[in-house]
Write an enzyme that holds these catalytic residues in place. Structure first.
Site, PDB file in Angstrom:
ATOM      1  N   ASP A  66      34.828  51.648  42.374  1.00 16.93           N
ATOM      2  CA  ASP A  66      34.267  51.204  43.651  1.00 16.93           C
ATOM      3  C   ASP A  66      34.639  52.153  44.788  1.00 16.93           C
ATOM      4  OD1 ASP A  66      36.951  50.487  43.578  1.00 16.93           O
ATOM      5  OD2 ASP A  66      36.576  48.329  43.544  1.00 16.93           O
ATOM      6  N   ASN A 135      41.378  36.550  44.443  1.00 20.56           N
ATOM      7  CA  ASN A 135      40.264  35.601  44.319  1.00 20.56           C
ATOM      8  C   ASN A 135      39.504  35.779  43.002  1.00 20.56           C
ATOM      9  OD1 ASN A 135      38.818  37.945  44.706  1.00 20.56           O
ATOM     10  ND2 ASN A 135      37.797  37.303  46.591  1.00 20.56           N
ATOM     11  N   HIS A 137      38.319  38.647  41.786  1.00 17.05           N
ATOM     12  CA  HIS A 137      37.315  39.715  41.715  1.00 17.05           C
ATOM     13  C   HIS A 137      37.801  40.851  40.815  1.00 17.05           C
ATOM     14  CE1 HIS A 137      38.965  41.936  45.557  1.00 17.05           C
ATOM     15  NE2 HIS A 137      39.408  42.560  44.497  1.00 17.05           N
ATOM     16  N   GLU A 142      32.804  40.335  44.253  1.00 10.71           N
ATOM     17  CA  GLU A 142      33.373  39.142  44.866  1.00 10.71           C
ATOM     18  C   GLU A 142      32.790  37.876  44.232  1.00 10.71           C
ATOM     19  OE1 GLU A 142      35.902  39.591  46.487  1.00 10.71           O
ATOM     20  OE2 GLU A 142      35.734  40.841  48.268  1.00 10.71           O
TER      21      GLU A 142
HETATM   22  C1  GLP Z   1      40.938  45.909  45.322  1.00 11.22           C
HETATM   23  C2  GLP Z   1      40.081  46.820  44.420  1.00 11.22           C
HETATM   24  C3  GLP Z   1      40.116  46.337  43.003  1.00 11.22           C
HETATM   25  C4  GLP Z   1      41.522  45.909  42.695  1.00 11.22           C
HETATM   26  C5  GLP Z   1      41.858  44.654  43.434  1.00 11.22           C
HETATM   27  C6  GLP Z   1      43.314  44.275  43.371  1.00 11.22           C
HETATM   28  O1  GLP Z   1      40.373  45.579  46.513  1.00 11.22           O
HETATM   29  N1  GLP Z   1      38.744  47.053  44.823  1.00 11.22           N
HETATM   30  O2  GLP Z   1      39.644  47.340  42.130  1.00 11.22           O
HETATM   31  O3  GLP Z   1      41.667  45.668  41.320  1.00 11.22           O
HETATM   32  O4  GLP Z   1      41.359  44.686  44.745  1.00 11.22           O
HETATM   33  O5  GLP Z   1      44.086  45.119  44.163  1.00 11.22           O
HETATM   34  P1  GLP Z   1      45.620  45.380  43.917  1.00 11.22           P
HETATM   35  O6  GLP Z   1      45.709  46.057  42.588  1.00 11.22           O
HETATM   36  O7  GLP Z   1      46.053  46.285  45.025  1.00 11.22           O
HETATM   37  O8  GLP Z   1      46.288  44.066  43.927  1.00 11.22           O
END
Ligand code: GLP
Length: 263
Positions: A66, A135, A137, A142
């Site tokens: 992403d 959440n 995702h 989302e």
């Molecule tokens: C982010 C990314 C995701 C990631 C998730 C969790 O916003 N777009 O690819 O897996 O949210 O983030 P983190 O690993 O920092 O907890």
């Protein structure tokens, strides 16, 4: 779905890195690359293996999951910058072989279609690294994202913007939009490897692994993935009802099925 529960984040990084390395070492391997804090331990382990000459990723292809829309590529929090600094450079990958969705494209839809075409042209993603949002995702898909979705623009949920504010000076600076591989794109990967650490992820992990498959928890679609491996530490596993079963299964995994540690 294989669920591997390990004592701490360091073990999660070690075991998950070994899974990635096994795939990445194959000729013409294609990795799906997640950003966020969850996979950083994996990248550190892989970088150390590259450094000591145990792994060569110079011909491995990569597709980021992403990207934000609305910040320049040079912004330190653009995923183009993050992938360059946390993945391409330390892992000795060839920048020409690693793509990030173009959040700056004038024609966003065309850029997303072209990204999907590039993944197909590369032969598809062999292993998709994933984190999970609080959440539920995956990528930036989302809640209520279509299970059939492809790379496209999404609006970030307020919770995600708050969670990601730690990377910016304030929540207002977190972009409101992003591009993300779709759930349909992620489901076409040959292997999916999701890592999570810490208690803050316990509810999301439980919902992804043991909850109903629902677009309200986008990661729950991984229950339908042909080969999904979930590697979590004890804290992130604390909401799993069948935790004892997963521990027992991993302890009794046949030797031939075990991924050799990265040495
Ligand atoms: C982010 C990314 C995701 C990631 C998730 C969790 O916003 N777009 O690819 O897996 O949210 O983030 P983190 O690993 O920092 O907890």
């Amino acid at each position: 779905m294989e669920v591997i529960i390990l004592s701490d984040a360091a073990q999660v990084a070690r075991v998950a890195a070994a899974v990635v390395a096994e795939v990445a070492a194959r000729p013409n391997a294609v990795l799906g690359l997640a950003t966020g804090s969850s996979p950083l331990g994996i990248y550190r382990e892989l970088a150390a293996a590259v450094e000591r000459g145990a792994l060569d990723l110079s011909t491995t292809r990569g597709f980021a999951l992403d990207e934000y829309v609305g910040i320049p590529e040079e912004h330190p929090q653009s995923y183009a910058s993050v992938i360059r600094g946390e993945v391409i450079e330390p892992l000795g990958m060839d920048p020409a072989l690693v793509r990030v969705p173009d959040g700056r494209a004038r024609d966003i839809e065309a850029a997303c279609d072209e990204y999907e075409a590039a993944i197909r042209a590369a032969g598809g993603i062999d292993l998709q690294i994933l984190g999970v949002g609080a959440n539920g995702h995956i990528g930036f898909n989302e809640p209520t994202s279509s299970f059939a979705s492809r790379t496209r623009i999404k609006t970030l949920a307020p919770r995600t913007r708050e969670d990601n504010a730690r990377f910016f000076d304030s929540v207002e600076e977190v972009p409101t939009h992003c591009l993300t591989q779709g759930l349909g794109t992620i489901m076409e990967s040959r292997c999916a490897l999701l890592v999570a650490q810490g208690e803050a992820k316990a509810d999301a992990v439980a919902a992804v692994v043991e909850g109903p498959v629902t677009s309200v928890v986008p990661g729950s679609i991984l229950q339908h993935h042909r080969r999904a491996t979930i590697v979590v530490d004890e804290a992130a596993a604390s909401g799993l009802r069948l935790a004892d079963y997963y521990r027992w299964t991993y302890a009794h995994k046949p030797e031939w099925q075990r991924v050799p540690p990265l040495v």
